[in-house]
Design a protein around this motif. Structure first.
Motif, PDB file in Angstrom:
ATOM      1  N   GLN A  71       0.952   4.281  -2.775  1.00 33.60           N
ATOM      2  CA  GLN A  71       0.800   5.690  -2.459  1.00 33.60           C
ATOM      3  C   GLN A  71       1.974   6.511  -2.976  1.00 33.60           C
ATOM      4  O   GLN A  71       1.795   7.592  -3.550  1.00 33.60           O
ATOM      5  N   ASP A 118       1.004  14.453  -3.312  1.00 32.66           N
ATOM      6  CA  ASP A 118       0.852  14.597  -1.868  1.00 32.66           C
ATOM      7  C   ASP A 118       1.624  15.803  -1.342  1.00 32.66           C
ATOM      8  O   ASP A 118       1.301  16.337  -0.274  1.00 32.66           O
ATOM      9  N   ASP A 138       0.834  -1.207   0.000  1.00 32.22           N
ATOM     10  CA  ASP A 138       0.000   0.000   0.000  1.00 32.22           C
ATOM     11  C   ASP A 138       0.871   1.261   0.000  1.00 32.22           C
ATOM     12  O   ASP A 138       0.538   2.259  -0.648  1.00 32.22           O
ATOM     13  N   GLN A 139       1.973   1.225   0.742  1.00 35.57           N
ATOM     14  CA  GLN A 139       2.880   2.373   0.772  1.00 35.57           C
ATOM     15  C   GLN A 139       3.518   2.601  -0.603  1.00 35.57           C
ATOM     16  O   GLN A 139       3.712   3.745  -1.019  1.00 35.57           O
ATOM     17  N   ALA A 182       1.682   6.926  -6.726  1.00 31.09           N
ATOM     18  CA  ALA A 182       0.315   7.189  -7.185  1.00 31.09           C
ATOM     19  C   ALA A 182       0.277   8.024  -8.457  1.00 31.09           C
ATOM     20  O   ALA A 182      -0.573   7.809  -9.338  1.00 31.09           O
TER      21      ALA A 182
END
Length: 388
Positions: free
Chosen positions: A32, A182, A28-29, A35
Motif C-alpha cells: 500500500q 492516498d 500488505d502495508q 502503490a
C-alpha cells in the motif's frame, strides 16, 4: 521460502524479499505504501536475488545474513513495524542513489511538474527545510514526481520517483509512510520520463514569527552552487560533475530562491513559474573553470619536496570555479568559497613549490605579507583539503 515484491524506482530494479517470519499484514502495508511505484509480486522462492535485494526479516538480522550466505546483504528488521517501514524507504532510496550516482544528477529535492506542458521544477533544501510539506501541498495542484529525491538526466528529463511520503505524525516516533495517491497527490507513473526540468528553486522557509509574503528572487550562480552542492549525491563520481551542474542551472535560466512562511501561500507564484509568466531566463553564467588537479609530487603527510624544504601544492582531485569575482574550490563534493588572497595562493600552485617560494611570488603582487597571516591562510586551505 521468500515472498517478494519488485520495484523499478527511476528505472532501477530493486527486489524486496520477505522471509517466513514476516507477517502478511506487514507485506500488505508495504504494497500500500509503495502503490504508486506499482510493485510487482514475485513467486515464492528458496533463492535470494543478490546483490540487488533488500531482505526483510522479523528474526535476528545477523542470523538472517548468515542463513542467506551474504554478509553484505541489506537487511531490514521487521520486528518493530513502524521503524521497519521507515527504514525500508531509506534503503530503497539508497539503492537508487547508489545505482545512478555518477550517471544522473541527483538532488535532495522535491520535484513537481505541470501536467499539460510537462515542464517541471525541483525544490531544493536540506532536511527540515520543508520539501515533503511542499510536495504534499503542491502535489495536489501539480504532478507529483518525488518529495525528496529528484533524479535528473543529462538531457534535463526527470525520472519520477513517487516514493511514499515520510511524515512525522508523532514526535519521537518513526515517520509514517504514506502512498502519495492516498494523500490526494497527482502521482505520475514511475515509468513516465516525459517531464523536463525547467526551474531550480531553493527553499527558504521562514519561521512563523517572520510572517512575509512569498517571494521568488533570482540567485547568482555562486550562491546557487553553494546551496546546491551539499544537496547533491554522487557529484564526485560524475565526470565533470560540477561543470554539468553549472550547465544544468544555466539551462533553467538560473536558480530562484523561494522565501515563504506557509507553503499554501506560494501557489500563485508556483503556478506563474511553471506557466512561464515570470521574468525571462537570466543570461548564461560566466564561470571560469580550473580543471581537477591530477595526482602530484607533494605528500600530504610529510609536505616536503625532494630538497627537504616545506612544500605545498593543490590537493589532488581539487578543482576551482571563478564567477562574479568570487572563487569556489571543490574537493570530494565539498565546496568552499575562499578569499581573493587564498584564491591567488591556490591558482599560483598549478605546480607544487616550496612554501617560501610561494610567499615570495605572492609578495611580488601584494607587497610584504606577515608570516603569521600567510601561515594561517595556508593552514585554512589545508583544513578544507584543497591544499596538500
Amino acid at each position: 521460502m521468500l515472498r517478494g515484491l519488485d520495484l523499478a524506482p527511476a528505472g532501477v530494479p530493486v527486489h524486496l524479499r520477505f522471509d517466513e517470519s514476516v507477517p502478511e499484514r506487514f507485506i500488505d502495508q508495504v504494497r500500500q505504501a509503495w502503490a504508486s511505484m506499482r510493485p510487482q509480486d514475485t513467486p515464492a522462492s528458496d533463492s535470494l536475488d543478490v546483490p540487488a535485494s533488500v531482505l526483510v526479516t522479523a528474526e535476528d538480522t545477523a542470523k538472517a545474513r548468515a542463513r542467506w550466505g551474504d554478509a553484505e546483504l541489506v537487511v531490514v528488521d521487521a520486528s518493530q513495524p513502524p521503524a521497519a517501514h521507515e527504514r525500508l524507504t531509506v534503503e530503497v532510496t539508497l539503492k537508487v542513489l547508489m545505482a545512478l550516482a555518477g550517471q544522473q544528477s541527483l538532488f535532495h529535492a522535491a520535484a513537481l511538474g505541470h501536467p499539460s506542458s510537462q515542464e517541471a521544477m525541483i525544490l531544493v533544501g536540506p532536511s527540515g527545510r520543508g520539501k515533503t510539506t511542499a510536495a504534499r501541498f503542491l502535489g495536489r495542484h501539480f504532478s507529483y514526481l518525488s518529495d525528496e529525491t529528484a533524479i535528473v538526466e543529462q538531457s534535463g528529463r526527470i525520472r519520477p520517483y513517487p516514493k511514499p511520503l515520510s511524515i512525522i505524525e508523532e514526535r519521537g516516533t518513526p515517520k509514517a509512510q504514506h502512498d502519495p495517491a492516498d494523500l490526494g497527490l497527482n502521482a505520475v507513473a514511475p515509468d513516465d520520463f516525459g517531464y523536463t526540468l525547467r526551474h531550480v528553486v531553493l527553499l527558504d522557509r521562514r519561521s512563523e514569527g517572520e510572517p512575509a509574503q512569498p517571494q521568488l528572487e533570482r540567485v547568482g550562480i555562486v550562491d546557487a552552487l553553494i546551496e546546491l552542492v551539499p544537496q547533491t549525491s554522487g557529484l564526485a563520481r560524475t565526470e565533470a560533475g560540477m561543470e554539468k551542474l553549472i550547465a544544468l542551472v544555466d539551462s533553467c535560466g538560473g536558480a530562484f530562491r523561494l522565501s515563504y512562511t506557509e507553503i499554501a501561500d506560494t501557489l500563485p507564484l508556483m503556478r506563474a513559474l511553471l506557466a512561464g509568466e515570470l521574468a525571462p531566463p537570466a543570461e548564461r553564467s560566466a564561470v571560469q573553470c580550473f580543471p581537477e588537479t591530477p595526482a602530484g609530487d607533494v605528500s600530504s603527510s610529510t609536505r616536503q619536496g625532494p630538497d627537504g624544504q616545506a612544500w605545498v601544492g593543490r590537493m589532488p582531485g581539487t578543482s576551482g570555479y571563478l564567477a562574479e569575482d568570487r572563487m569556489l574550490l571543490l574537493h570530494d563534493s565539498k565546496l568552499v568559497e575562499v578569499s581573493p588572497f587564498a584564491a591567488d595562493c591556490w591558482l599560483t600552485l598549478e605546480t607544487p613549490r616550496p612554501l617560501a617560494q610561494l610567499k615570495a611570488e605572492l609578495e611580488a603582487s601584494y607587497g610584504e605579507i606577515p608570516d603569521d597571516a600567510f601561515a594561517n591562510v595556508i593552514e585554512q586551505l589545508r583544513m578544507h583539503q584543497v591544499l596538500a
